[in-house]
Design an enzyme around this catalytic site. Structure first.
Site, PDB file in Angstrom:
ATOM      1  N   ARG A  95      -0.223  14.092  13.397  1.00  0.00           N
ATOM      2  CA  ARG A  95       0.336  13.863  12.049  1.00  0.00           C
ATOM      3  C   ARG A  95       0.306  15.126  11.174  1.00  0.00           C
ATOM      4  O   ARG A  95      -0.334  15.188  10.150  1.00  0.00           O
ATOM      5  CB  ARG A  95      -0.385  12.708  11.368  1.00  0.00           C
ATOM      6  CG  ARG A  95      -0.288  11.447  12.198  1.00  0.00           C
ATOM      7  CD  ARG A  95      -0.880  10.259  11.524  1.00  0.00           C
ATOM      8  NE  ARG A  95      -0.040   9.809  10.411  1.00  0.00           N
ATOM      9  CZ  ARG A  95      -0.412   8.835   9.585  1.00  0.00           C
ATOM     10  NH1 ARG A  95      -1.584   8.274   9.728  1.00  0.00           N
ATOM     11  NH2 ARG A  95       0.382   8.448   8.603  1.00  0.00           N
ATOM     12  N   ILE A 110       7.262   6.883  17.402  1.00  0.00           N
ATOM     13  CA  ILE A 110       6.887   7.604  16.176  1.00  0.00           C
ATOM     14  C   ILE A 110       5.579   8.374  16.348  1.00  0.00           C
ATOM     15  O   ILE A 110       5.513   9.561  16.040  1.00  0.00           O
ATOM     16  CB  ILE A 110       6.751   6.630  14.973  1.00  0.00           C
ATOM     17  CG1 ILE A 110       8.018   5.788  14.802  1.00  0.00           C
ATOM     18  CG2 ILE A 110       6.384   7.389  13.707  1.00  0.00           C
ATOM     19  CD1 ILE A 110       9.234   6.558  14.285  1.00  0.00           C
ATOM     20  N   ARG A 149      -4.867  10.349   4.646  1.00  0.00           N
ATOM     21  CA  ARG A 149      -3.827  11.348   4.835  1.00  0.00           C
ATOM     22  C   ARG A 149      -2.803  11.299   3.717  1.00  0.00           C
ATOM     23  O   ARG A 149      -2.253  12.309   3.292  1.00  0.00           O
ATOM     24  CB  ARG A 149      -3.162  11.032   6.178  1.00  0.00           C
ATOM     25  CG  ARG A 149      -1.960  11.749   6.466  1.00  0.00           C
ATOM     26  CD  ARG A 149      -1.333  11.240   7.714  1.00  0.00           C
ATOM     27  NE  ARG A 149       0.027  11.610   7.747  1.00  0.00           N
ATOM     28  CZ  ARG A 149       0.472  12.853   7.748  1.00  0.00           C
ATOM     29  NH1 ARG A 149      -0.414  13.790   7.748  1.00  0.00           N
ATOM     30  NH2 ARG A 149       1.725  13.133   7.757  1.00  0.00           N
ATOM     31  N   LYS A 170       0.851  -1.206   0.000  1.00  0.00           N
ATOM     32  CA  LYS A 170       0.000   0.000   0.000  1.00  0.00           C
ATOM     33  C   LYS A 170       0.880   1.248   0.000  1.00  0.00           C
ATOM     34  O   LYS A 170       0.669   2.169  -0.796  1.00  0.00           O
ATOM     35  CB  LYS A 170      -0.869  -0.001   1.248  1.00  0.00           C
ATOM     36  CG  LYS A 170      -1.535   1.318   1.579  1.00  0.00           C
ATOM     37  CD  LYS A 170      -2.432   1.258   2.774  1.00  0.00           C
ATOM     38  CE  LYS A 170      -1.734   1.401   4.085  1.00  0.00           C
ATOM     39  NZ  LYS A 170      -1.384   2.765   4.481  1.00  0.00           N
ATOM     40  N   ASN A 171       1.908   1.248   0.863  1.00  0.00           N
ATOM     41  CA  ASN A 171       2.702   2.467   1.038  1.00  0.00           C
ATOM     42  C   ASN A 171       3.742   2.683  -0.050  1.00  0.00           C
ATOM     43  O   ASN A 171       4.465   3.676  -0.030  1.00  0.00           O
ATOM     44  CB  ASN A 171       3.342   2.479   2.428  1.00  0.00           C
ATOM     45  CG  ASN A 171       2.285   2.634   3.516  1.00  0.00           C
ATOM     46  OD1 ASN A 171       1.123   2.935   3.219  1.00  0.00           O
ATOM     47  ND2 ASN A 171       2.661   2.383   4.751  1.00  0.00           N
ATOM     48  N   CYS A 212      -5.587  12.220  12.993  1.00  0.00           N
ATOM     49  CA  CYS A 212      -6.018  10.859  12.678  1.00  0.00           C
ATOM     50  C   CYS A 212      -5.936  10.090  13.989  1.00  0.00           C
ATOM     51  O   CYS A 212      -5.389  10.576  14.975  1.00  0.00           O
ATOM     52  CB  CYS A 212      -5.168  10.300  11.559  1.00  0.00           C
ATOM     53  SG  CYS A 212      -3.982   9.079  12.033  1.00  0.00           S
ATOM     54  N   ASP A 243       4.519   0.293  12.352  1.00  0.00           N
ATOM     55  CA  ASP A 243       3.328  -0.351  11.776  1.00  0.00           C
ATOM     56  C   ASP A 243       3.191  -1.813  12.178  1.00  0.00           C
ATOM     57  O   ASP A 243       2.192  -2.445  11.857  1.00  0.00           O
ATOM     58  CB  ASP A 243       3.351  -0.249  10.245  1.00  0.00           C
ATOM     59  CG  ASP A 243       3.195   1.191   9.793  1.00  0.00           C
ATOM     60  OD1 ASP A 243       3.472   1.474   8.616  1.00  0.00           O
ATOM     61  OD2 ASP A 243       2.834   2.043  10.629  1.00  0.00           O
ATOM     62  N   ARG A 300      -8.510  -0.927   4.830  1.00  0.00           N
ATOM     63  CA  ARG A 300      -7.676   0.146   4.262  1.00  0.00           C
ATOM     64  C   ARG A 300      -6.323  -0.400   3.839  1.00  0.00           C
ATOM     65  O   ARG A 300      -5.697   0.100   2.912  1.00  0.00           O
ATOM     66  CB  ARG A 300      -7.446   1.254   5.299  1.00  0.00           C
ATOM     67  CG  ARG A 300      -8.694   2.009   5.679  1.00  0.00           C
ATOM     68  CD  ARG A 300      -8.362   3.217   6.501  1.00  0.00           C
ATOM     69  NE  ARG A 300      -7.338   4.029   5.839  1.00  0.00           N
ATOM     70  CZ  ARG A 300      -6.909   5.186   6.329  1.00  0.00           C
ATOM     71  NH1 ARG A 300      -7.370   5.626   7.480  1.00  0.00           N
ATOM     72  NH2 ARG A 300      -6.002   5.880   5.684  1.00  0.00           N
TER      73      ARG A 300
HETATM   74  C1  EPZ Z   1       4.111   6.828   6.655  1.00  0.00           C
HETATM   75  O1  EPZ Z   1       3.261   7.805   7.205  1.00  0.00           O
HETATM   76  C2  EPZ Z   1       3.235   5.595   6.455  1.00  0.00           C
HETATM   77  N1  EPZ Z   1       2.155   5.918   5.513  1.00  0.00           N
HETATM   78  C3  EPZ Z   1       2.659   5.161   7.803  1.00  0.00           C
HETATM   79  O2  EPZ Z   1       1.921   3.976   7.574  1.00  0.00           O
HETATM   80  C4  EPZ Z   1       3.806   4.864   8.762  1.00  0.00           C
HETATM   81  O3  EPZ Z   1       3.288   4.530  10.023  1.00  0.00           O
HETATM   82  C5  EPZ Z   1       4.710   6.096   8.880  1.00  0.00           C
HETATM   83  O4  EPZ Z   1       5.165   6.502   7.564  1.00  0.00           O
HETATM   84  C6  EPZ Z   1       5.929   5.844   9.750  1.00  0.00           C
HETATM   85  O5  EPZ Z   1       6.672   4.784   9.221  1.00  0.00           O
HETATM   86  C7  EPZ Z   1       2.426   5.948   4.198  1.00  0.00           C
HETATM   87  O6  EPZ Z   1       3.560   5.748   3.772  1.00  0.00           O
HETATM   88  C8  EPZ Z   1       1.279   6.260   3.282  1.00  0.00           C
HETATM   89  P1  EPZ Z   1       5.901  10.185   8.859  1.00  0.00           P
HETATM   90  P2  EPZ Z   1       3.758   9.334   7.264  1.00  0.00           P
HETATM   91  O7  EPZ Z   1       5.776  11.466   8.124  1.00  0.00           O
HETATM   92  O8  EPZ Z   1       4.672   9.632   6.147  1.00  0.00           O
HETATM   93  C9  EPZ Z   1       5.938  13.474  12.264  1.00  0.00           C
HETATM   94  C10 EPZ Z   1       0.131   2.524   7.809  1.00  0.00           C
HETATM   95  O9  EPZ Z   1      -0.237   1.927   8.813  1.00  0.00           O
HETATM   96  N2  EPZ Z   1       5.785  14.458  11.181  1.00  0.00           N
HETATM   97  O10 EPZ Z   1       7.067   9.311   8.573  1.00  0.00           O
HETATM   98  O11 EPZ Z   1       2.557  10.168   7.452  1.00  0.00           O
HETATM   99  C11 EPZ Z   1       4.716  12.584  12.396  1.00  0.00           C
HETATM  100  O12 EPZ Z   1       3.744  13.206  13.189  1.00  0.00           O
HETATM  101  C12 EPZ Z   1       0.523   3.967   7.895  1.00  0.00           C
HETATM  102  O13 EPZ Z   1       0.250   2.015   6.664  1.00  0.00           O
HETATM  103  C13 EPZ Z   1       5.793  15.814  11.494  1.00  0.00           C
HETATM  104  O14 EPZ Z   1       5.901  16.194  12.653  1.00  0.00           O
HETATM  105  O15 EPZ Z   1       4.577   9.332   8.614  1.00  0.00           O
HETATM  106  C14 EPZ Z   1       5.296  11.349  13.043  1.00  0.00           C
HETATM  107  O16 EPZ Z   1       5.405  11.572  14.436  1.00  0.00           O
HETATM  108  C15 EPZ Z   1       0.183   4.555   9.259  1.00  0.00           C
HETATM  109  N3  EPZ Z   1       5.653  16.715  10.488  1.00  0.00           N
HETATM  110  C16 EPZ Z   1       6.703  11.258  12.440  1.00  0.00           C
HETATM  111  O17 EPZ Z   1       6.980  12.561  11.920  1.00  0.00           O
HETATM  112  C17 EPZ Z   1       5.536  16.333   9.177  1.00  0.00           C
HETATM  113  O18 EPZ Z   1       5.435  17.215   8.291  1.00  0.00           O
HETATM  114  C18 EPZ Z   1       6.835  10.246  11.305  1.00  0.00           C
HETATM  115  O19 EPZ Z   1       5.766  10.480  10.411  1.00  0.00           O
HETATM  116  C19 EPZ Z   1       5.540  14.959   8.881  1.00  0.00           C
HETATM  117  C20 EPZ Z   1       5.671  14.037   9.897  1.00  0.00           C
END
Ligand code: EPZ
Length: 428
Positions: free
Chosen positions: A130, A337, A101, A22-23, A125, A315, A407
């Site tokens: 996020r 995370i 998202r 998916k990702n 979410c 995850d 999802r």
């Molecule tokens: C990706 O989400 C994945 N989704 C998530 O998978 C996964 O849990 C996550 O990466 C962490 O590995 C997809 O790839 C579509 P991040 P993403 O930006 O990119 C903070 C699933 O279950 N952050 O790496 O949204 C954020 O709040 C999903 O398949 C900021 O502060 O996650 C988090 O604490 C859930 N500001 C940390 O960084 C930003 O602008 C990591 O988030 C962006 C992120």
């Protein structure tokens, strides 16, 4: 709303085939916005989130074919062809972004290709706030004008200019958004503290096959030389390492002998080493992993701490927590995370689990015989952990609100039934 009815304590035997990630599929589809050529993606999983991305692209006037031709849910190896020549708006509306998202992944490609984008802020979410501040700061660093009004982020740029971008926090989709935007910027972009997930590497490979000039994907420094335009491509979606990890944990939890096929063991080193530490027999060869647990003896309790790839993935935290109820002592689970990724704990407690939560640490007492119960899914990966609990529990477990599961897992009940689980989906 459907629910799953699971009759627990059946060992699992056989082979489960992993679907496309998916990702990886979501950014691969968004990348099609960067070109007027056809982008053909093979092995796209049939999931609610992928359907949402198809709807979002079509709402923008982008043509898609192959995914929605009704060849049936859960047909492995589904493909989709995307062509942007009919695009007529650069807006991702709230009603779609709020459900997924990852819609924000259209932001970078839209600004890079068309010089403008209006994307709804995703809002919170279940697992955390996020924000997308790092995505926005990255685009501003590339010379875009950014304003936030009425819950939307508006981004404009005559022509993006290469820049050096250092992410305060490692962000997967943030890295993807900026890498995609930089492919058409003027000059060189360097991303430091880049995410290193396999999905980043596969997106870079796709962009390079479209004519982009990218080095260092998979490391924490990625360098992109902007080019004038990108052409179409044909790309296989990589296997879903989180789906694979979920079935590996499920097989260890239920007991038996299961081969998880069409996966990449190299993407799961952190999980496999923890499974071995817990005393589970896992062997990875070629594109499959065999999990064996015949005896009912307690596992070894182990501690995990989630952090960015290649460390233990957030995850898989919920799924592994469920497994640790079968440890011989106490397992400590630290989630670094997301700020609210323990919502499965309350539901597991209803099944008899003994788990204490202090801030981002969960202390899981082992030697627990889980009892079947009526429980409720709250988010994608939590719902998978509850299904795993149902496989282990005595009597019957009913998991409601499984739209969360749909999802990110392609027909999970069919894949589990095929290896001997007593599980059925009922409509309510
Ligand atoms: C990706 O989400 C994945 N989704 C998530 O998978 C996964 O849990 C996550 O990466 C962490 O590995 C997809 O790839 C579509 P991040 P993403 O930006 O990119 C903070 C699933 O279950 N952050 O790496 O949204 C954020 O709040 C999903 O398949 C900021 O502060 O996650 C988090 O604490 C859930 N500001 C940390 O960084 C930003 O602008 C990591 O988030 C962006 C992120």
């Amino acid at each position: 709303m459907d629910k799953l009815i699971i009759k627990g304590r059946n060992k699992l035997y056989g082979t489960v085939e992993i679907s496309g990630a998916k990702n990886a599929a979501l950014p691969a589809m968004a990348a099609a916005i960067l070109t007027s050529g056809d982008v053909h993606l093979n092995g796209v999983p049939y999931l609610a989130d992928v359907t949402t991305m198809v709807k979002l692209l079509e709402k923008m006037g982008v043509k898609t074919a192959g995914y929605t031709d009704g060849t049936g849910v859960g047909v492995p190896g589904k493909s989709v062809t995307i062509n942007t020549s009919g695009i007529n708006t650069h807006e991702a509306p709230y009603d779609l972004v709020k459900t997924m998202r990852a819609s924000v992944l259209v932001l970078g490609p839209l600004v890079a290709r068309y010089g403008s984008a209006r994307v709804s802020l995703p809002g919170g979410c279940a697992i955390g706030s996020r924000p997308i501040d790092l995505h926005i700061k990255g685009l501003a660093a590339l010379g875009a004008n950014v304003s936030i009004e009425h819950g939307y982020v508006n981004v404009k740029a005559k022509k993006l200019k290469g820049a050096k971008i250092v992410f305060d926090t490692t962000t997967v989709t943030g890295t993807e958004n900026i890498m995609m935007a930089a492919t058409l910027a003027r000059g060189t972009t360097v991303i430091e503290n880049a995410a290193k997930e396999p999905e980043i590497t596969s997106l870079a490979e796709q962009l390079i096959s479209m004519g982009a000039d990218i080095h260092g994907a998979g490391t924490d420094i990625i360098e992109i030389q902007g080019v004038d335009r990108l052409h179409g491509c044909s790309m296989d979606i990589i296997p879903d390492r989180i789906e694979a990890g979920t079935y590996i944990i499920a097989a260890a939890a239920a007991g038996g002998e299961v081969e998880v096929s069409n996966c990449n063991p190299g993407h799961l080193d952190a999980l496999l080493s923890k499974m071995k530490e817990a005393g589970i027999h896992v062997t990875g060869t070629g594109n499959s992993i065999v999990v064996k647990r015949e005896k009912d003896a307690w596992l070894k309790s182990v501690n995990i701490k989630t952090s960015p790839y290649p460390n233990f993935p957030t995850d898989l935290q919920a799924q592994f927590m469920t497994l640790m109820t079968q440890g011989d002592d106490t397992g400590v689970i630290t989630e670094t995370i997301f700020e609210n990724r323990f919502m499965h704990v309350a539901e597991l407690r209803r099944m008899g689990a003994d788990i204490k939560v202090e801030n981002n640490v969960a202390i899981v007492r082992g030697r627990t015989r889980l009892m079947g119960a009526q429980i409720m899914a709250t988010d994608l990966r939590a719902s998978a952990s509850l299904v795993i609990a149902g496989l282990m529990a005595d009597k019957v477990t009913e998991v409601s609100r499984i739209y969360h599961l749909d999802r990110g897992y392609e027909v999970m009940e069919k894949k589990l039934s095929k290896i001997g689980a007593k599980i059925e989906r009922v409509k309510v």
